[in-house]
Design a protein around this motif. Structure first.
Motif, PDB file in Angstrom:
ATOM      1  N   GLN A 176      -4.802  -0.895  -2.590  1.00 20.03           N
ATOM      2  CA  GLN A 176      -5.310   0.360  -3.131  1.00 20.03           C
ATOM      3  C   GLN A 176      -5.914   1.281  -2.071  1.00 20.03           C
ATOM      4  O   GLN A 176      -5.766   2.498  -2.145  1.00 20.03           O
ATOM      5  CB  GLN A 176      -6.372   0.070  -4.206  1.00 20.03           C
ATOM      6  CG  GLN A 176      -5.834  -0.685  -5.406  1.00 20.03           C
ATOM      7  CD  GLN A 176      -6.937  -1.092  -6.380  1.00 20.03           C
ATOM      8  OE1 GLN A 176      -8.084  -0.633  -6.277  1.00 20.03           O
ATOM      9  NE2 GLN A 176      -6.611  -1.949  -7.321  1.00 20.03           N
TER      10      GLN A 176
ATOM     11  N   ARG B  43     -13.096   5.204   2.619  1.00 21.78           N
ATOM     12  CA  ARG B  43     -12.283   4.272   1.831  1.00 21.78           C
ATOM     13  C   ARG B  43     -13.133   3.226   1.119  1.00 21.78           C
ATOM     14  O   ARG B  43     -12.877   2.883  -0.038  1.00 21.78           O
ATOM     15  CB  ARG B  43     -11.236   3.609   2.722  1.00 21.78           C
ATOM     16  CG  ARG B  43     -10.266   4.608   3.328  1.00 21.78           C
ATOM     17  CD  ARG B  43      -8.999   3.972   3.784  1.00 21.78           C
ATOM     18  NE  ARG B  43      -8.212   4.873   4.607  1.00 21.78           N
ATOM     19  CZ  ARG B  43      -7.022   4.614   5.101  1.00 21.78           C
ATOM     20  NH1 ARG B  43      -6.449   3.441   4.835  1.00 21.78           N
ATOM     21  NH2 ARG B  43      -6.377   5.482   5.852  1.00 21.78           N
TER      22      ARG B  43
ATOM     23  N   TYR C  19       0.850  -1.199   0.000  1.00 27.59           N
ATOM     24  CA  TYR C  19       0.000   0.000   0.000  1.00 27.59           C
ATOM     25  C   TYR C  19       0.880   1.242   0.000  1.00 27.59           C
ATOM     26  O   TYR C  19       1.818   1.354   0.784  1.00 27.59           O
ATOM     27  CB  TYR C  19      -0.909  -0.037   1.222  1.00 27.59           C
ATOM     28  CG  TYR C  19      -1.661   1.240   1.502  1.00 27.59           C
ATOM     29  CD1 TYR C  19      -2.527   1.797   0.562  1.00 27.59           C
ATOM     30  CD2 TYR C  19      -1.511   1.882   2.735  1.00 27.59           C
ATOM     31  CE1 TYR C  19      -3.219   2.962   0.831  1.00 27.59           C
ATOM     32  CE2 TYR C  19      -2.199   3.049   3.019  1.00 27.59           C
ATOM     33  CZ  TYR C  19      -3.056   3.582   2.064  1.00 27.59           C
ATOM     34  OH  TYR C  19      -3.740   4.750   2.331  1.00 27.59           O
ATOM     35  N   GLY C  20       0.551   2.189  -0.880  1.00 32.13           N
ATOM     36  CA  GLY C  20       1.374   3.382  -1.044  1.00 32.13           C
ATOM     37  C   GLY C  20       1.126   4.487  -0.052  1.00 32.13           C
ATOM     38  O   GLY C  20       1.894   5.444   0.018  1.00 32.13           O
ATOM     39  N   GLY C  21       0.031   4.404   0.716  1.00 34.09           N
ATOM     40  CA  GLY C  21      -0.242   5.397   1.743  1.00 34.09           C
ATOM     41  C   GLY C  21      -1.023   6.605   1.288  1.00 34.09           C
ATOM     42  O   GLY C  21      -1.242   7.539   2.073  1.00 34.09           O
ATOM     43  N   ASP C  22      -1.510   6.616   0.032  1.00 32.64           N
ATOM     44  CA  ASP C  22      -2.175   7.819  -0.480  1.00 32.64           C
ATOM     45  C   ASP C  22      -3.549   8.050   0.123  1.00 32.64           C
ATOM     46  O   ASP C  22      -4.071   9.170   0.050  1.00 32.64           O
ATOM     47  CB  ASP C  22      -2.288   7.756  -2.009  1.00 32.64           C
ATOM     48  CG  ASP C  22      -2.959   6.479  -2.488  1.00 32.64           C
ATOM     49  OD1 ASP C  22      -2.452   5.388  -2.137  1.00 32.64           O
ATOM     50  OD2 ASP C  22      -3.966   6.565  -3.214  1.00 32.64           O
ATOM     51  N   ARG C  23      -4.152   7.044   0.757  1.00 31.93           N
ATOM     52  CA  ARG C  23      -5.468   7.228   1.377  1.00 31.93           C
ATOM     53  C   ARG C  23      -5.363   7.478   2.884  1.00 31.93           C
ATOM     54  O   ARG C  23      -6.376   7.538   3.576  1.00 31.93           O
ATOM     55  CB  ARG C  23      -6.357   6.001   1.132  1.00 31.93           C
ATOM     56  CG  ARG C  23      -6.676   5.701  -0.329  1.00 31.93           C
ATOM     57  CD  ARG C  23      -7.374   6.876  -1.018  1.00 31.93           C
ATOM     58  NE  ARG C  23      -8.524   7.331  -0.268  1.00 31.93           N
ATOM     59  CZ  ARG C  23      -9.733   6.757  -0.322  1.00 31.93           C
ATOM     60  NH1 ARG C  23      -9.933   5.713  -1.100  1.00 31.93           N
ATOM     61  NH2 ARG C  23     -10.734   7.246   0.386  1.00 31.93           N
TER      62      ARG C  23
END
Length: 389
Positions: free
Chosen positions: A346, A383, A26-30
């Motif tokens: 995501q 989310r 997970y990229g952490g954008d949320r």
């Protein structure tokens, strides 16, 4: 090259590490990762518990082997605890301490069934119990449970399976993965059927301490005459005292079962961790109010999740209780493993696919909501609304 045991090779890899690996992508954008994967307490142990663990770990008294059945002080303290809880007399001789509830289960299973025997599980089932049976060559026979029945087994289905000659019936209450709580009356009916058919009732009560206060006494089975000829109960200290890393569980059964479990335990581990046993023996009577407060906190978290799901009509919370909720995702025909993988990568929400709890559970995800604060649970609304496959 020598061959490996096919019963082990045929098993899937342990499920929790696989979903945690998705979360690491997970990229952490949320926002921060929301981990609803493993059913562990999302708050620290009591400071006194940490002090008692430290004191016992630094004592020479607990550096040698202990009694296979467990430390006398913990067996006595836990027997007294259950006596007060169930209103029925239990003694230290009814207690065997193990390294967690999973070890309690495999020890009991090996004591009551062997290769080629059949043991009944509900579907959905707790995956470690099903894989334990598979590696021992014990055939699982499933009793179907669904949303319409509150994820509880129908009594006629139980009767039919028991008539087929299974050695034992395994129930988990509050349930993993659904959270469903078995009413005392249903448990008595099932107990009576097990007794009539000569089958053991193995009752996994790992999440017992998180029942609503008005349901604090889960059942009256220990008050039934000769209960020890039919009933075996399993428990975990991990959830209540926030010490899953110390691996501490218990079996409550008749002395004959305890004697047979000791034979298994002597070959698995000899004795459960002794310093953790010493600390738990002190904590059982001393930290009751703290544990009650934690139970109330978990109920607040459950209420927070109910509030979130009320705002997400496409997502259906078909069951909730204790630590866990069984959520029907809105993506018809999409495998639950794919939904869970994308949700982790995501949206930063890590949970377990329903298929891990049975091949017919692909419509579901398991949310272990006790891991997260109410504030964190509230972040699920945005989310999940924005999530798409």
């Amino acid at each position: 090259m020598p061959t490996l045991n096919p019963l082990i090779r045929s098993l899937s890899a342990p499920p929790v590490p696989s979903v945690l690996a998705w979360g690491r992508e997970y990229g952490g954008d949320r926002g921060p990762l929301i981990d609803l994967s493993q059913a562990v307490p999302g708050y620290p142990p009591h400071p006194d518990m940490l002090a008692w663990l430290s004191e016992a770990a630094g004592s020479r008294r607990f550096t040698g082997y202990g009694a296979i059945e467990g430390e006398d002080e913990l067996r006595q303290a836990y027997a007294a605890h259950e006596t007060a809880l169930y209103g029925a007399p239990l003694e230290a001789g009814n207690i065997h301490i193990t390294s967690g509830a999973n070890q309690a289960f495999i020890s009991v299973l090996m004591a009551v069934a062997g290769h080629g025997d059949s043991v009944a599980l509900t579907n959905p089932f707790y995956f470690n119990q099903e894989t334990t049976m598979a590696m021992l060559g014990i055939r699982p026979v499933t009793i179907e449970c669904d949303h319409a029945g509150g994820f509880l087994p129908g009594i006629d289905a139980v009767r039919s399976v028991l008539a087929g000659g299974v050695k034992a019936l395994v129930l988990v209450t509050p349930n993993n993965p659904t959270g469903a709580i078995y009413p005392a009356g249903l448990l008595r009916q099932i107990f009576d059927l097990c007794r009539a058919n000569g089958a053991w009732l193995i009752l996994d009560e790992t999440y017992r301490d998180f029942l609503p206060a008005e349901e604090e006494q889960p059942h009256g089975l220990f008050a039934v005459a000769d209960w020890q000829d039919t009933l075996i109960s399993l428990y975990s200290f991990s959830k209540s005292f926030c010490i899953p890393g110390h691996r501490l569980g218990a079996v409550t059964a008749g002395p004959e079962v305890v004697e047979q479990v000791a034979k298994v335990m002597d070959n698995l581990q000899i004795c459960a961790p002794r310093s953790a046993q010493a600390a738990a023996a002190r904590a059982l009577p001393a930290l009751k109010e703290w544990r009650d407060g934690n139970r109330n906190e978990i109920m607040h978290r459950a209420a927070a999740l109910k509030g979130v799901m009320a705002e997400l009509p496409a997502w259906k919370m078909d069951a909730i209780g204790a630590y866990l909720a069984f959520i029907r995702h809105p993506f018809d025909g999409v495998p639950s493993a794919l939904v869970a993988e994308k949700l982790a990568k995501q949206a930063g929400v890590v949970c377990l696919p329903g298929v891990y709890f049975g091949p017919t559970q692909d419509a579901y995800l398991r949310f272990a909501f006790a891991n997260a604060t109410s504030e964190t649970i509230g972040r699920l609304t945005g989310r999940l609304k924005a999530f798409a496959i």
